[in-house]
Motif scaffolding. Structure first.
Motif, short mmCIF file in Angstrom:
data_model
loop_
_atom_site.label_atom_id
_atom_site.label_comp_id
_atom_site.label_asym_id
_atom_site.label_seq_id
_atom_site.Cartn_x
_atom_site.Cartn_y
_atom_site.Cartn_z
N VAL A 1 42.23 44.63 42.59
CA VAL A 1 43.10 43.56 42.79
C VAL A 1 43.20 42.46 42.92
O VAL A 1 42.31 41.95 43.49
N GLU A 2 44.29 41.64 42.26
CA GLU A 2 44.07 40.41 42.33
C GLU A 2 45.49 39.67 42.79
O GLU A 2 46.64 40.29 42.27
N SER A 3 45.50 38.94 43.88
CA SER A 3 47.08 38.47 44.43
C SER A 3 47.06 36.97 44.91
O SER A 3 46.10 36.48 45.43
N ARG A 4 48.01 36.45 44.66
CA ARG A 4 48.46 35.08 45.23
C ARG A 4 49.70 35.17 45.85
O ARG A 4 50.61 35.73 45.15
N GLU A 5 49.73 34.87 47.09
CA GLU A 5 51.29 34.81 47.72
C GLU A 5 52.22 33.96 46.99
O GLU A 5 51.85 32.95 46.57
N GLN A 6 53.40 34.64 46.88
CA GLN A 6 54.72 34.12 46.18
C GLN A 6 54.37 33.60 44.64
O GLN A 6 55.09 33.34 44.18
N ILE A 7 53.19 34.34 44.16
CA ILE A 7 53.10 34.17 42.84
C ILE A 7 52.91 35.40 42.31
O ILE A 7 53.80 35.81 41.06
N GLY A 8 52.35 36.46 42.79
CA GLY A 8 52.45 37.72 42.34
C GLY A 8 51.05 38.54 42.40
O GLY A 8 50.02 38.03 42.80
N THR A 9 51.13 39.79 41.99
CA THR A 9 49.82 40.69 42.22
C THR A 9 49.58 41.20 40.88
O THR A 9 50.50 41.80 40.20
N THR A 10 48.35 41.60 40.57
CA THR A 10 47.78 42.32 39.53
C THR A 10 46.80 43.45 39.89
O THR A 10 45.74 42.97 40.33
N PHE A 11 47.04 44.62 39.42
CA PHE A 11 46.04 45.55 39.63
C PHE A 11 45.84 46.13 38.27
O PHE A 11 46.20 46.04 37.58
N THR A 12 44.32 46.03 38.40
CA THR A 12 43.64 46.52 37.07
C THR A 12 42.77 47.67 37.44
O THR A 12 41.85 47.74 38.26
N ILE A 13 43.10 48.76 36.59
CA ILE A 13 42.41 49.90 36.72
C ILE A 13 41.50 50.09 35.22
O ILE A 13 42.17 49.74 34.33
N LYS A 14 40.32 50.51 35.52
CA LYS A 14 39.53 51.05 34.39
C LYS A 14 39.26 52.47 34.46
O LYS A 14 38.75 53.12 35.23
N PHE A 15 39.62 53.20 33.24
CA PHE A 15 39.19 54.44 33.26
C PHE A 15 38.24 54.79 32.17
O PHE A 15 38.30 54.25 31.32
N PRO A 16 37.15 55.36 32.67
CA PRO A 16 35.95 55.52 31.73
C PRO A 16 36.50 56.65 30.66
O PRO A 16 37.31 57.48 30.93
N ILE A 17 35.98 56.12 29.55
CA ILE A 17 36.23 57.36 28.29
C ILE A 17 34.91 57.98 28.43
O ILE A 17 33.86 57.59 28.26
N ARG A 18 35.02 59.39 28.31
CA ARG A 18 34.06 60.44 28.05
C ARG A 18 34.03 60.75 26.72
O ARG A 18 34.76 61.85 26.40
N ARG A 19 33.29 60.20 25.98
CA ARG A 19 33.15 60.74 24.60
C ARG A 19 32.14 61.88 24.38
O ARG A 19 31.17 61.95 25.12
N ALA A 20 32.60 62.93 23.80
CA ALA A 20 31.79 64.01 23.52
C ALA A 20 30.41 63.60 22.75
O ALA A 20 30.66 63.05 21.83
#
Lengths: 129, 633
Positions: free
Chosen positions: B612-631
């Protein structure tokens, strides 16, 4: 002189059937699609009744009620809250803020008219059902 | 140098002396012996001269030769050699230089008187006899001086040596007691003995050594000294001294028989073991503590060597496998626990052995349907080499079940919120339908009805849309198993539903979806993640409005999803707590404090990460990374 009613709702279809009903009953009907328009209209005209939705863009119904009830010029206008918010807490909040009648959607014409005559202190004879 | 001069003078006297030597051969032999002895002496190491046993015979030898030489040269005609011999004796014997001078003076006077009485001084050779008197005195002084210097040096050396050893003796960290062999009487003790026994030196001297031992150890002490007497030395650490205050002090004692001159002594050296014993006790206690902790922990703990051999296990392990300590010890862990021929897959011990770092992994047992979290932690020696690894096995079956339940209940709560949102959303068109239908019923002019009916139809269609969306949402929520999920699709659907709830907030939604691979995931759970994040974003922008940016993009081996708002932001001090369960800044009734915790749990469960990255009165960004499991192909 017919009584003047302001309908505030962002749903066009609701404004439409309210207008049809109320016009038929002999009221003069004005409309506003959001809170800002409503405040503007209230400033330019004298109304006998305000029918106000709560969830609206720009300025919601709560704020409209607050402004109406805090302005000495408009504070005596009866306000009917007409909203889809049907929880008790919302109703109590509405009355706390000074709303005079709280009505939840969906509603029938009979329910609407009951609220109307109550607010306008009209006798049943004066209402043509 | 002195000897050389003496040799030359003696030789001269012998060879050219007045009386001439009768036996010339004897003279030469004497001179040669003398010379040779001197040459030999030059090869002697200097230290030998300070040895009195060697030095005195040498002086005696020199004196004898010189006197004998004189005797030979004067052929008994003179008494000079006797006088000379006397001088040497005086000088050697005398320790006091002043006394020697007095004796020298008296001798010279006596000799002078003697010569005079013999009338030798008044004869024609009188002058040569007169010279002898001061000569005697000078010679006495000369020899006396040499002897004095030598003895003084000797004495100084002895003092230094004595000081040196006294210092060693006194300052030794060990207690040293010197016993006379006879009756084992104490002769000398050092300071450490005073410290260890509490007695002062004066109290110990002359005491019998057995007085130092408590009565109950007397037998043992006597045996010990018997052994010393037989073997010459012995060591023990099972004896203790009785201190002056009556307390016993354990000592590490070694005694040796030594000979000093005529007498033989026992030299006892000991070390006070009180501190060491205290330390040993502490170590034993701390070992017991550790063992108690080890066994008291109800999760399984075992210590494995780098070759997977089990070194130690706690009681929980014994109970879990219903076996005994003896059966497990020195077995390979994978053999003993799992009847395998090689280490288990994902075994954290393998990682720790390889990297010397702590490791953890979750291992599922199909046998009894349990889930274990296995932690391993390295035990290193001082140089950082791996000695062994601690394995900590935690049964997380229940924990996981509760977590599933929590996720499920949050999901239900979410559906509840959604349902009320949906009901509200439906009520508007429903009002339209009722209102329009009533108007249509009252309308006398049928031509107008068409417009009313169209309105009714529109409202009904709106309701239909909402119900459709709700159905797909709840369908996804029900699914438990993993399937291939298109994150873009889920985001889109979720957004639609969340908008229903947060309908009137004037938010502009910007979608930046890139083509991405499907990932293996639980659709319902992923939807839950997005629902919570997007709902939060809307709430953050409540009243003030702004942009909500949803973006997806493929990375090398993961897919990144960002949910970014222009809301009020999260205060810096809360940033590290927002994923904690029940942490909320919302008013009671508005939030449970579980939303982001659920997000975190679900993302971690899918082996993804969330930042999470956030600055007051400016906004918040959540970054999620899901791993790709290739066969793997």
């Amino acid at each position: 002189m017919s009584r003047k009613i302001l309908i505030v709702d962002d749903e066009e279809v609701i404004r439409k059937f309210l207008r049809i009903h109320l016009t038929k009953l002999g009221y003069e009907v004005k409309e506003a699609a959001d809170g800002e328009q409503a405040i503007k209209q209230l400033g330019g005209d004298d109304f006998d009744l305000l029918i106000c939705d709560i969830l609206m863009p720009k300025k919601d119904g709560w704020e409209v009620i607050k402004e109406v009830k805090s302005d000495p010029k408009t504070k005596d206008i009866p306000v009917i809250v007409l909203t889809a918010k049907n929880e008790d807490t919302d109703m109590f909040r509405g009355y706390d803020m000074g709303a005079n009648y709280y009505m939840t959607k969906p509603f029938t014409k009979a329910q609407l008219l009951y609220g109307l005559k109550l607010m306008l202190k009209e006798t049943p004879e004066e209402i043509r059902v | 140098m002195l000897r050389w001069t003496a040799i030359i003078v003696t030789s001269y006297l012998m060879l050219f002396g007045k009386g001439r030597v009768m036996d010339l051969h004897l003279s030469y032999t004497l001179i040669i012996i003398y010379l040779l002895s001197n040459v030999l002496l030059t090869f002697f190491p200097k230290a030998w001269f300070s040895n009195l046993k060697l030095f005195y015979p040498l002086v005696l030898f020199d004196t004898a030769i010189v006197s004998f030489g004189m005797y030979l040269s004067e052929k008994m005609t003179t008494d000079f050699y006797i006088v000379f011999f006397l001088i040497i004796i005086f000088a050697s014997v005398s320790r006091n230089f002043k006394l020697l001078m007095v004796i020298g003076g008296i001798t010279a006077l006596l000799y002078g008187g003697l010569l005079y009485s013999w009338g030798l001084l008044t004869k024609e050779e009188g002058s040569s006899y007169t010279l002898r008197i001061p000569f005697i005195f000078i010679m006495t002084a000369f020899y006396g001086y040499i002897v004095q210097t030598l003895t003084r040096e000797k004495r100084q050396e002895l003092t230094i040596s004595e000081d040196k050893y006294r210092g060693l003796f006194e300052n030794a960290n060990e207690g040293i007691i010197l016993l006379r062999n006879h009756q084992l009487q104490i002769v000398d003790v050092n300071r450490e003995v005073e410290k260890a026994t509490g007695y002062i030196k004066g109290e110990l001297i002359q005491k019998e050594v057995f007085d130092l031992f408590p009565p109950e150890e007397m037998e043992k002490a006597r045996d010990y000294f018997k052994e010393v007497a037989e073997k010459g030395e012995a060591r023990t650490d099972s004896l203790s001294f009785k201190k002056k205050d009556g307390v016993s002090t354990e000592v590490d004692l070694s005694t040796k028989k030594i000979d000093l001159g005529e007498e033989s002594f026992y030299q006892m050296i000991f070390r006070d073991l009180t501190d060491q014993r205290k330390l040993e006790k502490k170590i034993r206690q701390s070992k017991r503590n550790l063992e108690a902790i080890f066994d008291g922990i109800r999760d399984q703990l075992s210590i494995q060597a780098p070759d997977y051999q089990i070194l130690r296990v706690n009681r929980a392990v014994i109970e879990r496998y219903q076996t005994t300590f003896e059966k497990l010890i020195n077995q390979k862990c994978y053999e003993a626990y799992f009847q395998r021929s090689q280490p288990c897959e994902k075994c954290p011990i393998s990682i720790t052995i390889e990297t010397k770092q702590p490791a953890t992994s979750i291992m599922k047992s199909s046998e009894n349907n349990t889930t274990m979290q296995v932690f391993s932690y390295p035990i290193l020696d001082e140089k950082g080499n791996l000695l062994s690894a601690i394995e900590y096995v935690k049964d997380i079956t229940e924990e996981q079940r509760l977590q599933e339940q929590l996720i499920q209940s949050e999901k239900l709560a979410g559906i509840g919120i959604l349902a009320s949102g949906v009901a509200h959303e439906i009520n508007n068109p429903l009002s339209g339908i009722i209102g329009m239908a009533e108007i249509a019923l009252e309308e006398e002019d049928p031509t107008k009805n068409e417009s009313y009916l169209r309105d009714i139809l529109n409202c009904a269609q709106r309701i239909s849309e909402i119900v459709k969306g709700l159905r797909s949402y709840s369908r996804a929520a029900k699914k438990e198993e993993l399937c291939l999920v298109d994150l873009n699709e889920v985001l889109e659907e979720t957004l639609k539903m969340v908008r229903l709830v947060a309908q009137k907030t004037p938010v502009e939604v910007i979608k930046r979806f890139q083509p991405i691979e499907k990932i293996e995931a639980n659709t319902g759970e992923i939807q839950q993640v997005f629902t919570n994040l997007i709902t939060n974003a809307f709430q953050a922008m409540d009243g003030k409005g702004g942009e909500l940016v949803l973006s997806t993009r493929p990375l090398e081996d993961s897919i990144e999803v960002q949910v970014s708002d222009h809301g009020m932001g999260i205060p810096q001090k809360f940033l590290n707590r927002i994923f904690d369960p029940f942490f909320t800044t919302k008013k009671p009734g508005e939030g449970t404090g579980l939303g982001l915790n659920i997000v975190y749990r679900i993302v971690t469960k899918h082996e993804g990460t969330i930042d999470v990255e956030s600055r007051e009165q400016i906004g918040t960004t959540f970054t999620i990374k899901f791993p790709i499991r290739r066969a793997e192909s």
